[in-house]
Scaffold this motif. Structure first.
Motif, PDB file in Angstrom:
ATOM      1  N   LEU A   1      11.701  -0.324   1.798  1.00  0.00           N
ATOM      2  CA  LEU A   1      10.749  -1.384   1.766  1.00  0.00           C
ATOM      3  C   LEU A   1      11.802  -2.657   1.116  1.00  0.00           C
ATOM      4  O   LEU A   1      12.027  -2.370   0.029  1.00  0.00           O
ATOM      5  CB  LEU A   1       9.599  -1.135   0.860  1.00  0.00           C
TER       6      LEU A   1
ATOM      7  N   GLU B   1      -1.924   6.277   3.860  1.00  0.00           N
ATOM      8  CA  GLU B   1      -1.083   7.015   2.875  1.00  0.00           C
ATOM      9  C   GLU B   1      -0.494   7.891   3.492  1.00  0.00           C
ATOM     10  O   GLU B   1      -0.934   8.710   4.523  1.00  0.00           O
ATOM     11  CB  GLU B   1      -2.041   7.411   1.645  1.00  0.00           C
TER      12      GLU B   1
ATOM     13  N   VAL C   1       2.787   7.773  -0.908  1.00  0.00           N
ATOM     14  CA  VAL C   1       2.713   6.279  -0.762  1.00  0.00           C
ATOM     15  C   VAL C   1       1.518   5.817  -0.317  1.00  0.00           C
ATOM     16  O   VAL C   1       0.720   6.550   0.742  1.00  0.00           O
ATOM     17  CB  VAL C   1       3.921   5.862   0.086  1.00  0.00           C
TER      18      VAL C   1
ATOM     19  N   PHE D   1       9.286  -2.656   6.478  1.00  0.00           N
ATOM     20  CA  PHE D   1       9.635  -1.216   6.052  1.00  0.00           C
ATOM     21  C   PHE D   1      10.423  -0.668   7.168  1.00  0.00           C
ATOM     22  O   PHE D   1      10.046  -0.626   8.309  1.00  0.00           O
ATOM     23  CB  PHE D   1       8.216  -0.522   5.800  1.00  0.00           C
TER      24      PHE D   1
ATOM     25  N   VAL E   1       2.826   1.083   8.403  1.00  0.00           N
ATOM     26  CA  VAL E   1       3.045   0.342   7.109  1.00  0.00           C
ATOM     27  C   VAL E   1       3.356  -0.975   7.446  1.00  0.00           C
ATOM     28  O   VAL E   1       2.747  -2.040   6.862  1.00  0.00           O
ATOM     29  CB  VAL E   1       4.146   0.949   6.461  1.00  0.00           C
TER      30      VAL E   1
ATOM     31  N   TYR F   1       1.534  -2.191  -2.172  1.00  0.00           N
ATOM     32  CA  TYR F   1       2.234  -0.909  -1.641  1.00  0.00           C
ATOM     33  C   TYR F   1       2.534   0.016  -2.915  1.00  0.00           C
ATOM     34  O   TYR F   1       3.014  -0.589  -3.782  1.00  0.00           O
ATOM     35  CB  TYR F   1       3.406  -1.148  -1.049  1.00  0.00           C
TER      36      TYR F   1
ATOM     37  N   VAL G   1      -0.848   2.264   1.112  1.00  0.00           N
ATOM     38  CA  VAL G   1      -1.088   0.924   1.198  1.00  0.00           C
ATOM     39  C   VAL G   1      -2.766   0.426   1.104  1.00  0.00           C
ATOM     40  O   VAL G   1      -3.411   1.171   1.907  1.00  0.00           O
ATOM     41  CB  VAL G   1      -0.484   0.492   2.618  1.00  0.00           C
TER      42      VAL G   1
ATOM     43  N   ILE H   1       0.880  -4.206   5.984  1.00  0.00           N
ATOM     44  CA  ILE H   1       1.559  -4.880   4.998  1.00  0.00           C
ATOM     45  C   ILE H   1       1.709  -6.542   5.497  1.00  0.00           C
ATOM     46  O   ILE H   1       1.884  -7.434   4.756  1.00  0.00           O
ATOM     47  CB  ILE H   1       2.815  -4.444   4.361  1.00  0.00           C
TER      48      ILE H   1
END
Length: 220
Positions: free
Chosen positions: A88, A18, A40, A75, A116, A52, A42, A120
Motif C-alpha cells: 500500500l 476484508e 486487512v 495497492f 482494494v 485501511y 477496508v 480506497i
C-alpha cells in the motif's frame, strides 16, 4: 493520514472489504514478514472516511489504521518479491506498507488487489441533510401565540355564552355596540375560571380588544 495504533475494533459505518493477509516490517533495508495471522479491512468510519486497517486475527485488535483519501494511495503487487507480497503506497508522502497474502488460493489475489483500489479511491460520500424551504412563509412565534389565544378565546365564547352572545348581538345588523359587549363581559367573568385558570384572563383580553376595535369603528 496516519492513525496507526493498537486498539479494539472501532465502530464503523460499513465494512466494504476484508481479506486474510499478514503484515511486514522494515528491518534495515529488508522487509521481514510478521508470522501472525492477520486480516486487512477496508471500512468506512463513523466520520464517513475510508480506513485501511490491519488486525491481529487472534486478538481481534486493530494495530494499523490508515485513513485514505481518493487518489492518495495505490495497492499493488511487488513484482520483485518471490512470494505473494503486496504494498500500500501513498502518493502524497513516503508511507509504504507491505503485506503478504494468507488467503488459501492465490488465484484470487488479483481480484482482491482490484477491489482494494476500487474502495480506497471511491469519492467520499458527503452526507447532507435536506435543507428546509426558506422561501415558504413560516409562522413566527408571535403568530402562533396569537392564533392560539384567538382559538382558545373563540372556544370559550362558544362554550360559555354561545346562546347569550347570539341573542344579544343579533338585535343589530351593524357592528356590535359598546354597550352590548360591556353587558356580555359582565355576564361571563366567573364562568371562564371553572375549567381553565387562564381562560378568564384570555377571554377578558379578547373582548377588550373587540371593544377597542368597535370603538374605532364607531368613531371613524
Amino acid at each position: 493520514m496516519d492513525s496507526s495504533g493498537a486498539g479494539s475494533l472501532p465502530p464503523v459505518q460499513e465494512v466494504m472489504l476484508e481479506f486474510r493477509a499478514g503484515k511486514m516490517s522494515f528491518e534495515g533495508k529488508r522487509v521481514i514478514p510478521d508470522t501472525r495471522k492477520g486480516l486487512v479491512r477496508v471500512v468506512r468510519g463513523e466520520e464517513g472516511l475510508v480506513h485501511y486497517q490491519w488486525l491481529d486475527r487472534y486478538q481481534n485488535v486493530v494495530e494499523d489504521d490508515q485513513i485514505v483519501f481518493p487518489d492518495e494511495a495505490v495497492f499493488e503487487k511487488v513484482n520483485q518479491a518471490s512470494g505473494r507480497v503486496y504494498i500500500l503506497k501513498f502518493n502524497t508522502d513516503d508511507r509504504k506498507f507491505f503485506f503478504w497474502m494468507q488467503e488459501p488460493k492465490a488465484d484470487g489475489d488479483e481480484q482482491i488487489c482490484s477491489s482494494v483500489n476500487y474502495y480506497i479511491n471511491r469519492p467520499i460520500d458527503l452526507l447532507s441533510e435536506e435543507e428546509p424551504d426558506v422561501s415558504a412563509a413560516q409562522p413566527t412565534s408571535e403568530d402562533m401565540v396569537e392564533d392560539d389565544i384567538s382559538s382558545r378565546a373563540g372556544n370559550i365564547v362558544g362554550s360559555t355564552i354561545g346562546a347569550e352572545v347570539t341573542s344579544d348581538s343579533t338585535s343589530s345588523s351593524g357592528p356590535v355596540k359598546l354597550e352590548d359587549l360591556q353587558r356580555i363581559l359582565s355576564k361571563i367573568g366567573p364562568a371562564g375560571d371553572a375549567g381553565d385558570p387562564d381562560a378568564g384572563n384570555i377571554l377578558v383580553d379578547f373582548l377588550l380588544w373587540q371593544l377597542k376595535i368597535s370603538a374605532c369603528t364607531c368613531f371613524s
